[in-house]
Design a protein around this motif. Structure first.
Motif: not given
Length: 147
Positions: A28-38
């Motif tokens: 599983v990969n986790e992405h920053s919501l600041a970058i991933a946004g929507q």
């Protein structure tokens, strides 16, 4: 039922015993919501074991060891089959065509703004934005000059 290995000493040993050249696992990969946004915060990636390290003898996934893959997974788990409810990072993106031109993702999961964007609605949204700005300025004043 697919096998799941956890980031524990016994889980790492079991994972390394199970591995073999050519076996595929899913992390599983986790992405920053600041970058991933929507977009999604979590996705998964497939990793195929390429063999053993020349010096250490540890199982490798290209340049990543099996232990590091297990420890570096977002939730500390590696799956034998693709984890349910997550999208493959290398797969196609989600389809957003059904949201329409006024789709607003801030309402909650699965909720879409379907109202009319007339002058009254825009003024109401501007009022909410102004209230949020006023609240921010109050909090900023409480923190003091240096913060």
């Amino acid at each position: 039922m697919s096998k799941v290995w956890r980031n524990t000493p016994s889980g790492i040993k079991d994972f390394e015993r199970w591995l073999g050249k050519g076996k595929t696992v899913y992390a599983v990969n986790e992405h920053s919501l600041a970058i991933a946004g929507q977009f999604e915060q979590f996705t998964y990636s497939a990793h195929t074991c390429t063999g053993r390290h020349v010096l250490t003898g540890a199982w490798m996934f290209n340049s990543v060891s099996a232990k590091y893959l297990l420890c570096g997974s977002a939730n500390g788990r590696v799956y034998e089959t693709p984890p349910p409810g997550l999208r493959d990072l290398a797969g196609p993106d989600t389809d957003c065509r059904n949201e329409g031109s006024t789709g607003y993702r801030g309402l909650g999961p699965g909720q879409i703004f379907r109202g009319r964007l007339d002058l009254a609605e825009i003024e109401r949204m501007e009022g909410h934005a102004q209230d949020a700005e006023d609240e921010f300025q109050k909090e900023k004043a409480k923190r003091g000059k240096w913060f």
